[in-house]
Design a protein around this motif. Structure first.
Motif, PDB file in Angstrom:
ATOM      1  N   GLU A 279      24.524  55.708  83.305  1.00 19.92           N
ATOM      2  CA  GLU A 279      24.522  54.502  84.142  1.00 19.92           C
ATOM      3  C   GLU A 279      23.147  54.264  84.756  1.00 19.92           C
ATOM      4  N   GLU A 280      22.478  55.327  85.187  1.00 20.99           N
ATOM      5  CA  GLU A 280      21.136  55.171  85.748  1.00 20.99           C
ATOM      6  C   GLU A 280      20.159  54.665  84.692  1.00 20.99           C
ATOM      7  N   ILE A 281      20.310  55.152  83.490  1.00 21.88           N
ATOM      8  CA  ILE A 281      19.451  54.695  82.397  1.00 21.88           C
ATOM      9  C   ILE A 281      19.712  53.214  82.116  1.00 21.88           C
ATOM     10  N   ALA A 282      20.987  52.834  82.124  1.00 23.77           N
ATOM     11  CA  ALA A 282      21.342  51.429  81.896  1.00 23.77           C
ATOM     12  C   ALA A 282      20.777  50.532  82.982  1.00 23.77           C
ATOM     13  N   SER A 283      20.685  51.040  84.204  1.00 24.92           N
ATOM     14  CA  SER A 283      20.150  50.232  85.306  1.00 24.92           C
ATOM     15  C   SER A 283      18.676  49.913  85.110  1.00 24.92           C
ATOM     16  N   LEU A 284      18.016  50.646  84.222  1.00 25.26           N
ATOM     17  CA  LEU A 284      16.607  50.396  83.904  1.00 25.26           C
ATOM     18  C   LEU A 284      16.459  49.405  82.758  1.00 25.26           C
ATOM     19  N   GLY A 285      17.600  48.923  82.253  1.00 24.32           N
ATOM     20  CA  GLY A 285      17.567  47.986  81.141  1.00 24.32           C
ATOM     21  C   GLY A 285      17.484  48.662  79.783  1.00 24.32           C
ATOM     22  N   VAL A 286      17.811  49.955  79.733  1.00 26.18           N
ATOM     23  CA  VAL A 286      17.731  50.729  78.497  1.00 26.18           C
ATOM     24  C   VAL A 286      19.133  51.214  78.122  1.00 26.18           C
ATOM     25  N   LYS A 287      19.535  50.978  76.882  1.00 31.19           N
ATOM     26  CA  LYS A 287      20.805  51.505  76.405  1.00 31.19           C
ATOM     27  C   LYS A 287      20.656  53.005  76.155  1.00 31.19           C
ATOM     28  N   SER A 288      21.766  53.704  76.083  1.00 32.34           N
ATOM     29  CA  SER A 288      21.701  55.123  75.740  1.00 32.34           C
ATOM     30  C   SER A 288      22.775  55.448  74.714  1.00 32.34           C
ATOM     31  N   GLN A 289      22.461  56.416  73.885  1.00 30.11           N
ATOM     32  CA  GLN A 289      23.397  56.967  72.925  1.00 30.11           C
ATOM     33  C   GLN A 289      23.385  58.473  73.123  1.00 30.11           C
ATOM     34  N   ARG A 290      24.537  59.107  72.936  1.00 28.15           N
ATOM     35  CA  ARG A 290      24.627  60.533  73.179  1.00 28.15           C
ATOM     36  C   ARG A 290      24.729  61.306  71.863  1.00 28.15           C
ATOM     37  N   SER A 291      24.107  62.469  71.858  1.00 27.09           N
ATOM     38  CA  SER A 291      24.120  63.324  70.686  1.00 27.09           C
ATOM     39  C   SER A 291      23.837  64.758  71.136  1.00 27.09           C
ATOM     40  N   ASN A 292      23.937  65.688  70.222  1.00 25.45           N
ATOM     41  CA  ASN A 292      23.426  67.034  70.444  1.00 25.45           C
ATOM     42  C   ASN A 292      21.977  67.004  69.986  1.00 25.45           C
ATOM     43  N   ILE A 293      21.027  66.961  70.913  1.00 27.08           N
ATOM     44  CA  ILE A 293      19.634  66.763  70.533  1.00 27.08           C
ATOM     45  C   ILE A 293      18.862  68.077  70.359  1.00 27.08           C
ATOM     46  N   LEU A 294      19.523  69.222  70.500  1.00 30.32           N
ATOM     47  CA  LEU A 294      18.879  70.508  70.281  1.00 30.32           C
ATOM     48  C   LEU A 294      18.732  70.741  68.771  1.00 30.32           C
TER      49      LEU A 294
END
Length: 322
Positions: A279-294
């Motif tokens: 939600e904080e990322i979205a408030s910056l106008g940036v979408k987010s997607q989740r993954s295992n990034i390791l």
């Protein structure tokens, strides 16, 4: 034969995280990969010009990287350094015997007046690297770190002092006078998808973006822009990005990354452990997607590369629909 649906993907990358992302994307057969690497870590050692991030990209994509270290060549020796040490030289910068061969070649070519971009291209070709490796500039740009003692080179901070001193300030010597390479500008303008690797935002990605003309080309490029966060639950897998950002008063997490890139970024890929930050990322106008990034191995790298490209394809579809 290249898939007709293949995307032209341009990756901004530096350091070990950038090389891992490059490997993952290079494993995909439905993209044409171009990489713009960081040259601000470059420095001279023992009379030779060393380009650590570009070499790490090259060695990784050639399958010759030292996997335990994440940099340097596999099956390496240190006899040249042993002789230099015996002769009283300061040898804190680890350069292997085979590694020296590349640095000698680069320095010889530079002394002849050859463009650094052409040297990097020829080295990659000789090593059998299929993706295109580009430099953001052919001019000399060097990251400097201010600590209590004053300004030091990035390699002094990173290698010699092992990132121990608190970072008070960063600067990129030569950046204002640097000119972007036409190859880098064309790669951004012609990309179907632009990806920013999970590299240190302050010393790996920032020198690329701050090269005059690069940020403007990135911002104006019609391609979707996706970045992969280098943070997992407020920590980085390798390197000093978390400590550097905290020391400079920046949020050392995925939100801090989104904030730095918010003026041009469409989507940030974050780890599942950072879902609460969406939600904080979205408030910056940036979408987010989740993954295992390791990325522990090539399978992880290819999986994350696949998911990131698929996220990019979704952005493309949404753009066409709009």
């Amino acid at each position: 034969m290249r898939d007709e649906t293949a995307l032209n993907v341009t990756l901004l990358a530096g350091g070990v995280g950038g090389a891992k992302m490059a490997e993952g994307l290079a494993a995909l057969d439905d993209i044409a990969l171009t990489i713009i690497g960081n040259v601000a870590d470059d420095d001279a050692f023992h009379g030779l010009w060393v380009s650590p991030d570009i070499d790490t990209l090259t060695y990784s994509l050639a399958g010759m990287i030292n996997r335990q270290q994440g940099w340097g060549l596999a099956d390496e020796g240190t006899r040249a350094l042993d002789i230099l040490t015996m002769l009283g030289e300061d040898t804190w910068m680890m350069l292997g015997d085979k590694d020296f061969g590349l640095h000698i070649y680069r320095t010889m070519r530079r002394a002849k007046g050859d463009r650094p971009s052409e040297i990097a291209r020829d080295v990659a070709k000789a090593f059998g690297v299929k993706p295109t490796i580009l430099l953001p500039t052919d001019d000399q740009v060097q990251t400097k770190v201010r600590i209590d003692e004053g300004w030091i080179s990035f390699q002094d901070y990173f290698v010699r002092r092992k990132c121990a001193p608190e970072v008070l300030e960063l600067k990129f010597d030569g950046i204002k006078a640097a000119r972007p390479t036409e190859e880098a500008l064309s790669a951004l303008a012609g990309a179907d998808l632009i990806i920013v690797a999970p590299s240190n935002p302050l010393v790996s990605i920032a020198p690329i973006l701050e090269t005059p003309g690069i940020r403007e080309a990135l911002t104006s490029a019609p391609a979707p822009k996706i970045a992969v966060s280098p943070f997992i639950a407020g920590k980085v897998v390798k390197g000093p990005a978390d400590r550097m950002m905290a020391a400079l008063g920046l949020r050392a997490d995925a939100v801090g990354v989104a904030d730095r890139y918010a003026d041009w970024l469409d989507c940030l890929v974050i780890d599942h452990q950072d879902e609460a930050l969406s939600e904080e990322i979205a408030s910056l106008g940036v979408k987010s997607q989740r993954s295992n990034i390791l990325m522990k191995d090539l399978a992880d790298k290819a999986r994350l590369g696949r998911e990131t490209v698929d996220f990019g394809r979704e952005q493309l579809k949404e753009g066409r629909a709009a």
